[in-house]
Design a protein around this motif. Sequence first.
Motif, short mmCIF file in Angstrom:
data_model
loop_
_atom_site.label_atom_id
_atom_site.label_comp_id
_atom_site.label_asym_id
_atom_site.label_seq_id
_atom_site.Cartn_x
_atom_site.Cartn_y
_atom_site.Cartn_z
N ALA A 167 56.32 67.88 1.97
CA ALA A 167 55.13 67.35 1.89
C ALA A 167 55.25 66.11 3.06
O ALA A 167 54.10 65.70 3.23
CB ALA A 167 54.75 66.55 0.62
N TYR A 168 56.33 66.02 3.67
CA TYR A 168 56.38 64.82 4.51
C TYR A 168 56.27 65.63 6.04
O TYR A 168 56.05 64.79 6.90
CB TYR A 168 58.01 64.36 4.63
N GLY A 169 55.97 66.84 6.04
CA GLY A 169 55.67 67.50 7.46
C GLY A 169 54.14 66.97 7.57
O GLY A 169 53.42 66.76 6.70
N TYR A 170 53.92 66.65 8.87
CA TYR A 170 52.78 66.13 9.16
C TYR A 170 51.42 66.97 8.55
O TYR A 170 50.36 66.32 8.08
CB TYR A 170 52.57 65.73 10.70
N GLY A 193 51.33 67.25 4.97
CA GLY A 193 51.00 65.96 4.34
C GLY A 193 49.46 65.85 4.65
O GLY A 193 48.78 65.53 3.35
N THR A 194 48.84 66.19 5.64
CA THR A 194 47.59 65.91 5.84
C THR A 194 46.85 67.01 5.09
O THR A 194 45.53 66.63 4.58
CB THR A 194 47.29 66.15 7.29
N LYS A 204 46.68 65.72 1.49
CA LYS A 204 46.06 64.52 1.19
C LYS A 204 44.58 64.89 1.25
O LYS A 204 43.86 64.34 0.17
CB LYS A 204 46.14 63.61 2.53
N ASN A 252 57.49 57.98 16.67
CA ASN A 252 58.58 58.11 15.72
C ASN A 252 59.68 57.10 16.42
O ASN A 252 60.44 56.42 15.42
CB ASN A 252 58.93 59.52 15.69
N PHE A 256 59.93 58.18 6.73
CA PHE A 256 60.01 58.80 5.79
C PHE A 256 58.54 58.38 4.83
O PHE A 256 59.13 57.92 3.66
CB PHE A 256 61.33 58.87 5.09
N TRP A 265 54.92 58.74 2.59
CA TRP A 265 53.99 59.97 2.49
C TRP A 265 52.71 59.24 2.28
O TRP A 265 52.53 58.55 1.15
CB TRP A 265 54.43 60.74 1.28
N PRO A 266 51.42 59.89 2.82
CA PRO A 266 51.42 60.75 3.71
C PRO A 266 52.01 60.35 4.88
O PRO A 266 51.71 59.14 5.27
CB PRO A 266 50.02 60.81 3.63
N PRO A 267 52.56 61.06 5.92
CA PRO A 267 53.09 60.69 7.07
C PRO A 267 51.93 60.17 8.00
O PRO A 267 50.87 60.32 7.81
CB PRO A 267 53.32 61.95 7.70
N PHE A 277 50.65 59.23 11.82
CA PHE A 277 50.78 59.43 13.12
C PHE A 277 51.31 58.31 14.13
O PHE A 277 52.32 58.47 14.69
CB PHE A 277 49.33 59.57 13.78
#
Lengths: 314, 287
Positions: free
Chosen positions: A150-153, A156-157, A160, B42, B51, B53-55, B57
């Motif tokens: 879920a940390y992948g961009y 995650g999006t 969400k 980053n 780290f 959540w949600p990530p 940008f």
Amino acid sequence: MRPVIATSAASIPEPNWAQRLWKEIKANKAAYFFLAPYAILFFLFTVLPVLIAIGLSFTHYNMLQPPKWIGYQNYLRLFLSDDVFLIAVKNTFVFAIITGPLSYFACFVFAWLINDLQPRIRAVLTLMLYAPSISGSMFMIWTVMFSGDAYGYINGTLLKFGIIDEPIQFLTDPQWMMPVVIIVVLWMSLGTSFLAFIAGLQGVDSELYEAAAVDGVRNRWQELVFITLPQMKGYLMFGAIMSITNSFAAAAQIIPLVGFPSTDYAGHTIVTHLIDYGNVRFEMGYASAIAVILFVAMVGTQRLVQRLLNSLDS
Amino acid sequence: MIRRLIWTHKPTRSLGGNLLVLLFILAGACFSVLPLIYAVSNAFKPLDELFIWPPRFFVRNPTLDNFIDLLVLMAGSWIPFSRYVLNTVLISVLGTAGHVILASMAAYALSKHKFPGANLFFSMVILSLMFARQVTAIPNYLIMSRLGWVDTYLAIILPAWAMSLGLFLMKQFMDAMIHDSLLESARIEGASEWVLFWRVVMPNVRPGWLTLIILAFQSLWNETGGQFIYSEQLKTLPYALNQILAAGIARAGVGAAVGVVLMIVPITVFVVNQSRVIETMGAAGIK
């Protein structure tokens, strides 16, 4: 050096072909001097290793014992008993058929389109478009974007906004691997050919365009067909060959993205297969045979593309 | 007025078409740059933002911690870090300069002289592009060790001088940009081939070698030297920085910083050269 004049050769009474050749070589002494430094290094560090590798493809060679001649056994094994190789061939062709032409067109189209812009804007846009291929290992950012948790961009999006319920395993699910790799490779594709096209377009004489406009060329498409493309022929051939070599030999981006070996070999290409045998199993003879097959495939494709480009010309 | 600021004057272009094209280019540029902005941002993220959540940008609380960590790691290295930098600069500069000169000389011979073996040699250069490097690595190593060049920069720089790419590229430029009439008139004035090459040919293919400098420099800058270089004091910058990354996820922030640091020099070389490529247009008159 002045070109050899035919009459000077004829004035000597009936020279045989060896004498004529020698005469021609002597007449072009300067050309050989210009070529020599490059040619010596090229033979030593490119031609010789390739010849040795072709020789090794007919041997069993584990890098510890001296190579043992086994004829065309490696080639037989490749096609008759190596299932993974056939998967690799399939993947390579799928990958090459998509990324090769697309990257080629992208390189030319973007180079051609930004050529209309004022130099300062053009410089900024060139930097933006070229940046991915100069960014070294930064393409690894895509592993974060496509990360399976879920940390992948992207996951995650999507989570969400409730589009998906659980993260998609982009980098390990065989269904997703190839598309992801293709996206990343295309992202990096505005490289060598793109810059060559931009520089090549600089060299097209602007008077040609003005003359064409006077002669009744109305829009950018006519101008492209009648002026730009014919003027760019040499560069287009260059770009085609670069696209073929890059798309057939892709591995540098594939391995870090989907791992090695990838799930169900879904991201396995001819070059990753070659790396498997050469660098992991130390079967250099077999790896060399793979390289020869890949070479033949690329040369065949190049011939085909060349014929295509030539037929477009006429 | 604004039109003049964006586009060069061309009689065969419509405004609507131009606007569409600009939109298309901007879309492409965004696709290219957004992941990079994410990567660069980053590098400025504190650990808790990396780290999250949600990530996110963009970075909320930018910090230089990752770069400071990188400096600390560099300072603690066995060999002074400046040595790695010097090594990479040396390889990149010598390798690029030699390649551009030797490849241009050879390209001149192939492009503007018809001599026995010319076509054969050129097709060998093109064919060599299609042979997988992974299998020539072993034969190459054997040749280097026969020459006694293992663990010296000769093993990296000299092969770089004879890369196939530069000759192929320069030949295409000379074919397209140098007219035989230009050479003939210089020859009539008594210029030697050497003078002709430096005073007539090279200035006229400026966009070509400026581009080649970008490409050659970039590939040498990323050279890890892994195969041939064993002495720690001869290792290169990418090699040393990759070592730092080998610690895995704990160095995710430092890793992003490494990417940024490694990219700075090739980007600078690119910007300097590319702006000069585009300038040549203004001074056009390639005759």
